[in-house]
Design an enzyme around this catalytic site. Structure first.
Site, PDB file in Angstrom:
ATOM      1  N   THR A 131       8.645   3.405  -9.132  1.00  0.00           N
ATOM      2  CA  THR A 131       7.459   4.096  -9.645  1.00  0.00           C
ATOM      3  C   THR A 131       7.663   5.598  -9.439  1.00  0.00           C
ATOM      4  O   THR A 131       7.934   6.035  -8.322  1.00  0.00           O
ATOM      5  CB  THR A 131       6.216   3.612  -8.878  1.00  0.00           C
ATOM      6  OG1 THR A 131       6.150   2.197  -9.018  1.00  0.00           O
ATOM      7  CG2 THR A 131       4.955   4.261  -9.399  1.00  0.00           C
ATOM      8  N   LEU A 162       4.877  -6.315 -10.433  1.00  0.00           N
ATOM      9  CA  LEU A 162       4.698  -7.482  -9.556  1.00  0.00           C
ATOM     10  C   LEU A 162       3.856  -7.102  -8.347  1.00  0.00           C
ATOM     11  O   LEU A 162       3.867  -5.949  -7.903  1.00  0.00           O
ATOM     12  CB  LEU A 162       6.058  -8.030  -9.105  1.00  0.00           C
ATOM     13  CG  LEU A 162       6.933  -7.225  -8.139  1.00  0.00           C
ATOM     14  CD1 LEU A 162       6.510  -7.331  -6.697  1.00  0.00           C
ATOM     15  CD2 LEU A 162       8.359  -7.683  -8.272  1.00  0.00           C
ATOM     16  N   ALA A 224      -3.740   2.905  -9.987  1.00  0.00           N
ATOM     17  CA  ALA A 224      -4.966   3.653  -9.681  1.00  0.00           C
ATOM     18  C   ALA A 224      -6.209   2.840 -10.097  1.00  0.00           C
ATOM     19  O   ALA A 224      -7.191   2.766  -9.366  1.00  0.00           O
ATOM     20  CB  ALA A 224      -4.941   5.002 -10.393  1.00  0.00           C
ATOM     21  N   CYS A 275       2.166   0.907  -2.031  1.00  0.00           N
ATOM     22  CA  CYS A 275       2.090   1.648  -3.294  1.00  0.00           C
ATOM     23  C   CYS A 275       0.745   2.256  -3.672  1.00  0.00           C
ATOM     24  O   CYS A 275       0.729   3.364  -4.217  1.00  0.00           O
ATOM     25  CB  CYS A 275       2.583   0.756  -4.422  1.00  0.00           C
ATOM     26  SG  CYS A 275       4.346   0.417  -4.222  1.00  0.00           S
TER      27      CYS A 275
END
Ligand code: NAD
Ligand code: UGA
Length: 458
Positions: A131, A162, A224, A275
């Site tokens: 990412t 995932l 987000a 993340c």
């Protein structure tokens, strides 16, 4: 045996390992090699004790390993021999210099690009799996082409969606696969090669393509939006506790509107994982970079509410347990950031354990898969912390249990037995709303769920 394609993945982590195992498993005609700078990690991938716990992973690794799936530290050879290189190295939040605490730290990424350039002897397709901030593909292309050695590199963006704990299911049957490319003839040709790989097991209509910047941005925005839902329901959980409403009832009523949808509305002690926070902060940084202050502030609010929720959890415990936790034994049920993984990165349990130690509580941690990581996370913390695999043994003598992870096993425990072994009055703080609160109350516990009125004997 000769293979149709030689695929390399740089980075044998939570993404690189499972995604490549799935490609190898589904496509015996391709040779897939996963390399990493960490020899210990590679040795674990080659052993019976895989470096990550993920339901179903062991089976597919064992089925393909040694046939068309290989784990190695030979990065140079791997680069030389492959036509397609996935890059799934880590991209943590920067901890130093400009953008510290916000921007993505791209040093591993930059280093990988330089290695690819150095060792490549033939044209390659480079696939961004990590990412990344928008426009990273451009930076990568610039590094790769700066050698001017006649080798063609086509950079694609193929973010991974995932979730841990369901990685194998998500890879086998994804909602979508996204492939971003430049809209040039070479870019589109490279894109089609990647589409072909995924088409081996994923229906074509689920494989979507876009321009490369949309693809990079979509990954940050998807995370987000997911995190925003959790912060939204968590913010409402605080209001429910004041207004005698039940957050699960509210979530059900709101989520049954098909425009809203019912997933990802479980109130909790806060979201964790490597993340969500990092990607939102990355998005915030990007917005600030483009002078979009209001947009940046809006998304930063998602992280602020998450921090508030974790702190609120601790302050509730303190307040309810007569304003002191000093010397009290408190048992954390679960340490992983979610169920079905041993991963503890950014787990709310880390925050809770540290805050409990600050309050001079004695902390006992139990978790079926994450105790090793918990020990690493807390090794620098001075205080009384015990790690006990068996939840009955862990909770014996404790004044309170705080549920940190929604492991299914916790809902099936014999809480009468647990209650008998605990100090009284005994408290349960259910940070995941997975237990039968009424039954626990009838057993004798004082029960405090998230976003519901507490059940207390006082
Ligand atoms: P990870 O830390 O588990 O794995 C990254 C691996 O890359 C490590 O083993 C590290 O040793 C290796 N590495 C770093 N630099 C290297 C180099 N120069 N050469 C070879 N190996 C190198 O990270 P992860 O969780 O797999 O995440 C990787 C990326 O995927 C991140 O950008 C993350 O945001 C993204 N992502 C993660 C998840 C997830 O569920 N964990 C899901 C989707 C996307
Ligand atoms: C998340 C996304 O779901 C993936 O699509 C994405 O690929 C991945 O991040 C990534 O980029 O790393 P993951 O963090 O593995 O996946 O797990 P989630 O299921 O999203 O859970 C994240 C956190 O939110 C966990 O702590 C979980 O317990 C919490 N959560 C989730 C809630 O508190 N409430 C919910 O309703 C759902």
């Amino acid at each position: 045996m000769s293979f149709e394609k030689n695929i390399l993945c740089i980075g044998a982590g939570y993404v690189g390992g499972p995604t490549m195992a799935m490609i190898a498993y589904k496509c015996p005609q391709y040779r897939v090699t996963v390399v990493d700078i960490d020899p210990e990690r590679i040795a674990q991938w080659n052993s019976d004790d895989l470096p990550i716990y993920e339901p179903g992973l062991e089976e597919i690794v064992k089925a393909a390993r040694g046939k068309n799936l290989f784990f190695s530290t030979e990065i140079e050879a791997g680069i030389r021999e492959s036509e397609i290189i996935f890059v799934s190295v880590n991209t943590p939040t920067k901890t130093f210099g400009a953008g510290a605490g916000m921007a993505a730290d791209l040093q591993y990424w930059d280093k990988t690009a330089r290695q690819i350039r150095k060792y490549s002897k033939s044209n390659k397709i480079i696939v961004e799996k990590s990412t990344l901030p928008v426009k990273t593909a451009q930076a990568m292309e610039r590094i790769l082409t700066s050698a001017d050695n006649g080798i063609r590199f086509d950079v694609l963006s193929n973010p991974e969606f995932l979730a841990e704990g369901t990685a194998i299911k998500d890879l086998q049957d994804p909602d979508r696969v996204l492939i971003g490319s430049t809209q040039t003839p070479n870019g589109l040709k490279a894109r089609d090669v990647l589409v072909e790989i995924y088409s081996n097991w994923i229906r074509r209509e689920r494989i979507i393509t876009s321009n490369i910047w949309s693809s990079e941005l979509s990954k940050l925005v998807a995370n987000a939006f997911l995190a925003q839902r959790i912060s939204s329901i968590n913010s409402i959980s605080a209001l429910c506790e004041k207004a005698d409403a039940d957050v699960e009832e509210v979530a059900r009523a709101v989520g049954m509107d098909s425009r809203v949808g019912n997933k990802f509305l479980n109130a909790s002690v806060g979201f964790g994982g490597s993340c969500f926070k990092k990607d939102i902060l990355n998005l915030v940084y990007l917005c600030r970079h483009y002078d979009l202050k209001e947009v940046a502030d809006y998304w930063e609010g998602v992280v602020r509410i998450n921090d508030y929720q974790k702190e609120r959890f601790i302050l509730n415990m303190l307040n309810i347990m007569f304003n002191t936790l000093a010397n009290k034994r408190i048992c954390l049920f679960g340490f992983a950031f979610k169920a079905d993984t041993g991963d503890t990165r950014e787990s709310p349990a880390i925050f809770v354990a540290k805050r409990l130690i600050e309050e001079k509580a004695r902390v006992v941690i139990t978790d079926p898969k994450a105790l090793k990581n918990a020990m690493k996370d807390l090794e620098s913390i001075a205080g009384e912390i015990a790690y006990v695999e068996d939840p009955y043994e862990a909770s014996a003598g404790c004044s309170a249990i705080a549920v940190m992870t929604e492991w299914a096993i916790y809902a099936d425990l014999d809480f009468k037995k647990i209650y008998r072994s605990m100090a009284k009055p005994a408290f349960i703080f259910d940070g995941r709303n997975i237990l039968d609160h009424k039954k626990l109350f009838e057993t004798g516990f004082n029960v405090f769920p998230i976003g519901k009125p507490g059940l207390t004997h006082f």
